[in-house]
Enzyme design. Structure first.
Site, PDB file in Angstrom:
ATOM      1  N   LYS A   1       5.870   6.247  -9.554  1.00  0.00           N
ATOM      2  CA  LYS A   1       4.700   5.875  -8.748  1.00  0.00           C
ATOM      3  C   LYS A   1       5.180   5.069  -7.563  1.00  0.00           C
ATOM      4  O   LYS A   1       6.246   4.454  -7.611  1.00  0.00           O
ATOM      5  CB  LYS A   1       3.747   5.009  -9.577  1.00  0.00           C
ATOM      6  CG  LYS A   1       2.333   5.001  -9.049  1.00  0.00           C
ATOM      7  CD  LYS A   1       1.554   6.170  -9.601  1.00  0.00           C
ATOM      8  CE  LYS A   1       0.155   6.229  -9.053  1.00  0.00           C
ATOM      9  NZ  LYS A   1      -0.677   7.173  -9.839  1.00  0.00           N
TER      10      LYS A   1
ATOM     11  N   ASP B   1      -2.886   9.142  -4.227  1.00  0.00           N
ATOM     12  CA  ASP B   1      -3.592   8.266  -5.176  1.00  0.00           C
ATOM     13  C   ASP B   1      -4.617   7.551  -4.293  1.00  0.00           C
ATOM     14  O   ASP B   1      -4.960   8.064  -3.210  1.00  0.00           O
ATOM     15  CB  ASP B   1      -2.596   7.290  -5.854  1.00  0.00           C
ATOM     16  CG  ASP B   1      -3.184   6.626  -7.100  1.00  0.00           C
ATOM     17  OD1 ASP B   1      -3.169   7.234  -8.172  1.00  0.00           O
ATOM     18  OD2 ASP B   1      -3.693   5.485  -6.992  1.00  0.00           O
TER      19      ASP B   1
HETATM   20  N1  GLU Z   1      -2.154   9.824  -8.567  1.00  0.00           N
HETATM   21  C1  GLU Z   1      -2.510  10.819  -9.547  1.00  0.00           C
HETATM   22  C2  GLU Z   1      -2.372  10.247 -10.935  1.00  0.00           C
HETATM   23  O1  GLU Z   1      -2.660   9.089 -11.133  1.00  0.00           O
HETATM   24  C3  GLU Z   1      -1.795  12.143  -9.327  1.00  0.00           C
HETATM   25  C4  GLU Z   1      -0.309  12.081  -9.285  1.00  0.00           C
HETATM   26  C5  GLU Z   1       0.378  13.390  -8.883  1.00  0.00           C
HETATM   27  O2  GLU Z   1      -0.310  14.395  -8.685  1.00  0.00           O
HETATM   28  O3  GLU Z   1       1.601  13.373  -8.790  1.00  0.00           O
HETATM   29  O4  GLU Z   1      -2.035  10.891 -11.890  1.00  0.00           O
END
Ligand code: GLU
Length: 449
Positions: free
Chosen positions: A130, A170
């Site tokens: 992340k 996100d």
């Molecule tokens: N931000 C999204 C999550 O919390 C998607 C992450 C992604 O698609 O890599 O899962």
């Protein structure tokens, strides 16, 4: 080797606290998983011997960098960028980027840690990571957002790659930001590497259903929970917090499954619309105009705007917290349960506080943790990677059918794992144990690295 399991789990948590001071959300996310893992260590002493849990709690790599840029008035701005590459046992690091003033290392680590198990539950070959920045896109022009994204990527590009680390969106990062980030990556590397980012525009490598996927996926997950109880969405009153991407497409799918979403919110307050939220107006206000939720009430006669209040005061049978972490506390949970709420599905990451989860458990409310219920977004990112790798493009119908199948499978896995480990109906335990086992097995197989 005999292991005193509860003491062992406690010691692991104490060490996480000692090593990561002040990172409250990270502590909370680790605690929530560790609370489910005693039953695993009971059956798998090899994970205690090889310190598998301890290794998973320590990110493989953490990158923190300066992001300088100039605003429209020519003033120099400095933000901080992060990417936590948490675990690559199952595949390249995968997880979104969040641009929000609240972003700090602890927040990124909580999100990255959750992402490891969420991604494992999808059954797709993706590790967990992340990133993000404390940059606040609110009120910024397109040109400012572009300059920020270019500066951010000028550092981050060296850490990315379709086989290494694949970011997506996100909170605060949508198609516009992914476009600017992709453009800068391509320019620096001189490679049209579609698989390096997901959530791309549909005309240049993006996948159908990616935008809708988290909200749709949460609705499919809720439907699977209802099926087990011999129920459907038909006629159910639903409240969804937030009005971003997850909420908007959650509302769309709940409506098509026969439920009625009567309230949604943003940081300024909430709207109640007893006729059901009018999706076209909501999309116009939030997606196209980037406006406030009060604008919705100005345009829809049946709607009322409540400034500053808690959306959880609105009675409902199904609640879908889809705004941000720790938005639903024990007071709100008590009100929801008293008003007859029977299902809670986390659309956001960790939106329910631990004491609120306990309130729901004690009241017999069916509860779905985000790492299972909101996995549809990242699962569809993996489908986007798959299409990019094969230079293919799937139809909306095919992609949505794949998403629905993945969400049903995640539900079944969590449900069955909870039963197998002696806690029937406990999807929190089911998700943590099933996700952990999948990651732990791969970590173990790769040796001490
Ligand atoms: N931000 C999204 C999550 O919390 C998607 C992450 C992604 O698609 O890599 O899962």
């Amino acid at each position: 080797m005999h292991v005193d399991v509860p003491a062992k789990v406690h010691a692991i948590y104490d060490e996480v606290l000692r090593r990561n001071p002040g990172e409250e959300e990270f502590h909370q996310a680790v605690r929530e998983v560790l609370d489910s893992l005693a039953v695993v260590l009971d059956r798998h002493s090899e994970y205690a011997e090889m310190k598998t849990i301890e290794r998973i709690c320590e990110p493989e790599r953490q990158i923190i960098f300066r992001v300088p840029w100039q605003d429209d008035r020519g003033e120099v701005q400095i933000n901080r960028g992060f990417r936590v590459e948490f675990n690559s046992a199952l595949g390249p690091y995968k997880g979104g980027l969040r641009f929000h003033p609240s972003v700090n290392l602890g927040i990124v680590k909580f999100l990255g840690f959750e992402q490891i198990f969420k991604n494992a539950l999808t059954g797709m070959p993706i590790g967990g990571g992340k990133g993000g920045s404390d940059f606040d896109p609110k009120g910024r022009s397109d040109a400012e957002v572009m300059r920020f994204c270019q500066s951010f990527m000028t550092e981050l590009y060296r850490h990315l790659g379709e086989y290494t680390d694949v970011p997506a969106g996100d909170i605060g990062v949508g198609a516009r930001e992914i476009g600017y980030l992709f453009g800068q990556y391509k320019r620096i590397t001189n490679r049209y590497e579609s698989g390096v980012l997901t959530g791309k525009g549909l005309g240049w490598g993006g996948a159908l259903v990616r935008t809708e996927a988290t909200g749709y996926g949460a609705a499919f997950f809720a439907e699977a929970m209802m099926t087990v109880r011999g129920e459907t969405f038909e006629g159910k009153r639903v409240v969804i917090s937030g009005s971003g991407n997850v909420a908007v497409y959650g509302i769309e799918k709940v409506h098509s499954l026969g439920g009625t979403v009567v309230a949604c919110s943003d940081s300024s307050g909430y709207v109640v619309d007893e006729d059901g939220i009018d999706l076209e107006v909501l999309k116009q206000v939030k997606e196209r105009e980037r406006g406030r939720i009060s604008d919705y009430a100005d345009r829809v006669a049946s709607a009322e705007f409540v400034e500053g209040g808690s959306v959880w005061d609105v009675p409902c049978e199904v609640a879908v917290p889809s705004a941000t972490q720790n938005e639903l506390d024990d007071d709100a949970a008590t009100v929801l349960a008293r008003n007859g709420c029977r299902y809670v599905i986390e659309g956001a990451n960790m939106p329910t506080t631990p004491s609120a989860v306990k309130v729901f458990r004690d009241a017999g409310v069916a509860f779905a943790p985000g790492k299972a219920a909101n996995a549809g977004g990242v699962a569809t990112s993996a489908l986007e990677m798959q299409q990019n790798a094969s230079r293919d493009r799937w139809t909306f119908e095919h992609s949505e059918a794949r998403l629905a199948e993945i969400m049903r499978d995640i539900h079944t896995r969590c449900h069955e794992t909870a039963e197998e480990y002696g806690s029937p109906g406990d999807l929190v335990l089911g998700a943590n144990v099933a996700g952990f086992l999948q990651v732990a097995e791969a970590v173990h197989a790769h040796g001490l690295i």
